[in-house]
Design an enzyme around this catalytic site. Structure first.
Site, PDB file in Angstrom:
ATOM      1  N   SER A  36     -11.809  19.077  -5.647  1.00 16.09           N
ATOM      2  CA  SER A  36     -11.143  18.583  -4.607  1.00 16.09           C
ATOM      3  C   SER A  36     -11.291  17.299  -4.396  1.00 16.09           C
ATOM      4  CB  SER A  36     -11.072  19.508  -3.314  1.00 16.09           C
ATOM      5  OG  SER A  36     -12.265  19.101  -2.732  1.00 16.09           O
ATOM      6  N   LYS A  54     -15.909  16.758   1.814  1.00 17.38           N
ATOM      7  CA  LYS A  54     -14.598  16.207   2.157  1.00 17.38           C
ATOM      8  C   LYS A  54     -14.723  14.632   2.564  1.00 17.38           C
ATOM      9  CE  LYS A  54     -12.027  19.506   1.121  1.00 17.38           C
ATOM     10  NZ  LYS A  54     -12.967  20.115   0.551  1.00 17.38           N
TER      11      LYS A  54
END
Length: 210
Positions: free
Chosen positions: A131, A168
């Site tokens: 991701s 993230k």
């Protein structure tokens, strides 16, 4: 290729055979995971040794070389000599870089950067998933994390969300906190008021896997 080394000085490492290093690795990882050392039979099972005598002999050699100390007559009484996090930055368990997955925060090994960094403020985490690929963070990479609760918009951070850990990009406005994946196939994670959320730290360095 990047290889992990135990927290031993060069003389001690040179003294160990490959099998002895495998034994030492297992003792350290087992202790970090369970809080106590393995029994002789657990050592035999993990290292695929043919007999308990073989395991005892290997422990004897490690003790003779000053790497471990044992309390004889007690199954789990082993001490790793001079193995301390002060001599390196710990590598913790894998972290999800995708939808968050449960992370076992075990110390896998140590990377000796003490002369450069305060090891009480940094640790490595191993990344799982894709991701964050547009920030050049790939599956199996190690990210060096600075322990901090303060992040700016656009910082790459490590977060605990509802008991799970993820890497993230961080964004915060008046109304919400957004954890943004750097891959168009993943959706943003919006942190809700009811979520159990914690900023663990800031990613300051990426160590590429071989």
């Amino acid at each position: 290729m990047f290889t992990f080394k135990r927290n031993l000085n060069k003389k001690e490492v040179a003294m160990l055979t490959k099998k002895q290093e495998q034994m030492l690795n297992f003792l350290i990882s087992f202790k970090n995971r369970y809080g106590y050392y393995p029994t002789i039979r657990e050592i035999c099972t993990h290292l695929k040794l043919s007999s308990t005598a073989s395991a005892k002999k290997m422990l004897d050699r490690l003790e003779e070389k000053g790497v471990i100390r044992r309390g004889h007559g007690k199954a789990r009484l082993i001490e790793i000599v001079n193995h301390t996090h002060k001599k390196g930055i710990p590598v913790l368990g894998k972290v999800a870089a995708g939808y968050p997955i449960l992370s076992e925060e075990n110390i896998l090994t140590y990377i000796n950067l003490e002369k450069f960094l305060d090891t009480d403020k940094y640790f490595f985490l191993k990344v799982t998933g894709d991701s964050m690929i547009e920030k050049k963070i790939f599956d199996e990479d190690l990210v060096l994390v600075e322990l901090t609760k303060e992040l700016k918009n656009g910082d790459i951070g490590v977060f605990r969300l509802n008991g799970e850990v993820t890497v993230k990009t961080y964004y915060h406005n008046k109304n919400s906190i957004i954890l943004k994946p750097e891959n168009p196939f993943y959706e943003n994670i919006i942190v809700e008021e009811t979520d159990d959320f914690e900023i663990i730290g800031k990613v300051v360095f990426i160590l590429r896997s071989p």
